[in-house]
Design a protein around this motif. Structure first.
Motif, mmCIF file in Angstrom:
data_model
loop_
_atom_site.group_PDB
_atom_site.id
_atom_site.type_symbol
_atom_site.label_atom_id
_atom_site.label_comp_id
_atom_site.label_asym_id
_atom_site.label_seq_id
_atom_site.Cartn_x
_atom_site.Cartn_y
_atom_site.Cartn_z
ATOM 1 N N ASN A 86 -28.429 58.231 -13.751
ATOM 2 C CA ASN A 86 -27.423 57.426 -13.070
ATOM 3 C C ASN A 86 -28.049 56.154 -12.522
ATOM 4 O O ASN A 86 -29.244 56.117 -12.247
ATOM 5 C CB ASN A 86 -26.802 58.206 -11.912
ATOM 6 N N MET A 87 -27.218 55.126 -12.368
ATOM 7 C CA MET A 87 -27.656 53.880 -11.759
ATOM 8 C C MET A 87 -26.892 53.699 -10.464
ATOM 9 O O MET A 87 -25.703 54.008 -10.384
ATOM 10 C CB MET A 87 -27.395 52.686 -12.683
ATOM 11 N N LYS A 88 -27.561 53.165 -9.455
ATOM 12 C CA LYS A 88 -26.899 52.829 -8.198
ATOM 13 C C LYS A 88 -25.940 51.669 -8.461
ATOM 14 O O LYS A 88 -26.233 50.770 -9.244
ATOM 15 C CB LYS A 88 -27.915 52.400 -7.141
ATOM 16 N N ALA A 89 -24.789 51.711 -7.791
ATOM 17 C CA ALA A 89 -23.762 50.688 -7.978
ATOM 18 C C ALA A 89 -23.241 50.228 -6.626
ATOM 19 O O ALA A 89 -23.288 50.970 -5.639
ATOM 20 C CB ALA A 89 -22.620 51.238 -8.823
ATOM 21 N N LEU A 90 -22.735 48.994 -6.610
ATOM 22 C CA LEU A 90 -22.149 48.404 -5.416
ATOM 23 C C LEU A 90 -20.885 47.668 -5.832
ATOM 24 O O LEU A 90 -20.914 46.850 -6.747
ATOM 25 C CB LEU A 90 -23.134 47.426 -4.761
ATOM 26 N N TRP A 141 -29.114 41.156 1.617
ATOM 27 C CA TRP A 141 -29.615 41.795 0.409
ATOM 28 C C TRP A 141 -30.048 40.685 -0.547
ATOM 29 O O TRP A 141 -29.218 39.891 -0.994
ATOM 30 C CB TRP A 141 -28.536 42.648 -0.223
ATOM 31 N N GLN A 142 -31.328 40.615 -0.839
ATOM 32 C CA GLN A 142 -31.900 39.587 -1.708
ATOM 33 C C GLN A 142 -31.755 40.040 -3.165
ATOM 34 O O GLN A 142 -32.309 41.073 -3.552
ATOM 35 C CB GLN A 142 -33.373 39.363 -1.372
ATOM 36 N N LEU A 143 -31.014 39.269 -3.943
ATOM 37 C CA LEU A 143 -30.732 39.613 -5.334
ATOM 38 C C LEU A 143 -31.664 38.841 -6.256
ATOM 39 O O LEU A 143 -31.884 37.648 -6.058
ATOM 40 C CB LEU A 143 -29.277 39.295 -5.660
ATOM 41 N N GLY A 144 -32.192 39.510 -7.260
ATOM 42 C CA GLY A 144 -33.124 38.881 -8.192
ATOM 43 C C GLY A 144 -32.521 38.700 -9.574
ATOM 44 O O GLY A 144 -31.379 38.253 -9.721
ATOM 45 N N LYS A 145 -33.276 39.083 -10.562
ATOM 46 C CA LYS A 145 -32.919 38.905 -11.971
ATOM 47 C C LYS A 145 -31.549 39.503 -12.276
ATOM 48 O O LYS A 145 -31.204 40.572 -11.791
ATOM 49 C CB LYS A 145 -33.991 39.550 -12.846
ATOM 50 N N ILE A 146 -30.787 38.784 -13.101
ATOM 51 C CA ILE A 146 -29.457 39.217 -13.531
ATOM 52 C C ILE A 146 -29.570 39.728 -14.960
ATOM 53 O O ILE A 146 -30.162 39.075 -15.816
ATOM 54 C CB ILE A 146 -28.451 38.054 -13.501
ATOM 55 N N TYR A 147 -28.983 40.891 -15.216
ATOM 56 C CA TYR A 147 -28.948 41.465 -16.560
ATOM 57 C C TYR A 147 -27.501 41.467 -17.029
ATOM 58 O O TYR A 147 -26.633 42.056 -16.386
ATOM 59 C CB TYR A 147 -29.488 42.893 -16.564
ATOM 60 N N ASP A 148 -27.244 40.822 -18.129
ATOM 61 C CA ASP A 148 -25.910 40.715 -18.694
ATOM 62 C C ASP A 148 -25.549 42.031 -19.377
ATOM 63 O O ASP A 148 -26.360 42.603 -20.113
ATOM 64 C CB ASP A 148 -25.902 39.560 -19.701
ATOM 65 N N ILE A 149 -24.348 42.529 -19.112
ATOM 66 C CA ILE A 149 -23.881 43.775 -19.714
ATOM 67 C C ILE A 149 -22.494 43.587 -20.317
ATOM 68 O O ILE A 149 -21.800 42.617 -20.016
ATOM 69 C CB ILE A 149 -23.823 44.925 -18.682
ATOM 70 N N GLU A 150 -22.100 44.535 -21.140
ATOM 71 C CA GLU A 150 -20.721 44.607 -21.616
ATOM 72 C C GLU A 150 -19.906 45.227 -20.474
ATOM 73 O O GLU A 150 -20.194 46.352 -20.049
ATOM 74 C CB GLU A 150 -20.641 45.482 -22.861
ATOM 75 N N PRO A 151 -18.940 44.510 -19.916
ATOM 76 C CA PRO A 151 -18.154 45.059 -18.806
ATOM 77 C C PRO A 151 -17.450 46.361 -19.205
ATOM 78 O O PRO A 151 -17.046 46.536 -20.364
ATOM 79 C CB PRO A 151 -17.136 43.962 -18.519
ATOM 80 N N PHE A 152 -17.324 47.256 -18.245
ATOM 81 C CA PHE A 152 -16.610 48.516 -18.475
ATOM 82 C C PHE A 152 -15.921 48.922 -17.185
ATOM 83 O O PHE A 152 -16.368 48.556 -16.092
ATOM 84 C CB PHE A 152 -17.550 49.615 -18.991
ATOM 85 N N TYR A 163 -23.133 53.920 -4.637
ATOM 86 C CA TYR A 163 -22.705 55.116 -5.353
ATOM 87 C C TYR A 163 -23.372 55.097 -6.719
ATOM 88 O O TYR A 163 -24.077 54.149 -7.055
ATOM 89 C CB TYR A 163 -21.181 55.205 -5.446
ATOM 90 N N GLU A 164 -23.194 56.140 -7.490
ATOM 91 C CA GLU A 164 -23.875 56.230 -8.774
ATOM 92 C C GLU A 164 -22.883 56.213 -9.932
ATOM 93 O O GLU A 164 -21.787 56.764 -9.831
ATOM 94 C CB GLU A 164 -24.739 57.490 -8.825
ATOM 95 N N VAL A 165 -23.313 55.563 -11.001
ATOM 96 C CA VAL A 165 -22.539 55.468 -12.234
ATOM 97 C C VAL A 165 -23.463 55.912 -13.359
ATOM 98 O O VAL A 165 -24.629 55.507 -13.386
ATOM 99 C CB VAL A 165 -22.062 54.007 -12.466
ATOM 100 N N PRO A 166 -22.981 56.740 -14.297
ATOM 101 C CA PRO A 166 -23.840 57.149 -15.419
ATOM 102 C C PRO A 166 -24.342 55.925 -16.181
ATOM 103 O O PRO A 166 -23.561 55.066 -16.579
ATOM 104 C CB PRO A 166 -22.920 58.005 -16.293
ATOM 105 N N ASP A 167 -25.663 55.841 -16.347
ATOM 106 C CA ASP A 167 -26.200 54.636 -16.984
ATOM 107 C C ASP A 167 -26.016 54.627 -18.500
ATOM 108 O O ASP A 167 -26.276 53.616 -19.136
ATOM 109 C CB ASP A 167 -27.656 54.376 -16.591
ATOM 110 N N ASP A 168 -25.497 55.708 -19.082
ATOM 111 C CA ASP A 168 -25.214 55.674 -20.520
ATOM 112 C C ASP A 168 -23.986 54.817 -20.831
ATOM 113 O O ASP A 168 -23.713 54.497 -21.981
ATOM 114 C CB ASP A 168 -25.057 57.084 -21.096
#
Length: 129
Positions: free
Chosen positions: A2-6, A72-83, A92-97
């Motif tokens: 899982n990945m932490k999400a905000l 909260w200091q934000l760093g590198k941005i990773y582009d993803i396919e929105p879902f 909270y956590e979201v399945p990283d798959d």
């Protein structure tokens, strides 16, 4: 895994995606540092993606400049396919798959204009007010 999400208001999530917002203010802190999935809340705001994960960022540090104020200091941005994501309060956590990364980023790791234009066509409803 899982990945932490905000979850954030959609306009703030879009500003983070575009690299225009590098600090997120919260009234609470966390010991967590690392990759953080940024999600747009379900609130319908024009030019946003309500209820979608928009990007992944590095949460690099949290500073406490005043009581109950955390930067909260934000760093590198990773582009993803929105879902679609159902947001929650706090981390909270979201399945990283579910996360599909895109390689098309510029030298500053921001989504390219082409990728953002693609988002505009696919995910952003210009008629939401």
């Amino acid at each position: 895994m899982n990945m932490k999400a905000l979850s954030l208001h959609g306009d703030y999530a879009m500003m983070i995606l575009l690299g225009e917002k590098t600090v997120e203010y919260r009234s609470w802190s966390t010991d967590y540092r690392g990759k953080l999935l940024i999600c747009s809340s379900a609130m319908k705001i024009r030019g946003t993606m309500p209820g979608y994960a928009t990007c992944v960022i590095d949460l690099v540090d949290i500073k406490n400049p005043a009581p109950r104020q955390y930067e909260w200091q934000l760093g590198k941005i990773y582009d993803i396919e929105p879902f679609p994501v159902k947001g929650k309060l706090h981390l909270y956590e979201v399945p990283d798959d579910k996360i599909v990364y895109h390689p098309e980023v510029d030298d500053d790791h921001h989504p390219t204009q082409e990728m953002f234009d693609d988002y505009m066509k696919k995910y952003i409803d210009p008629h939401i007010y």
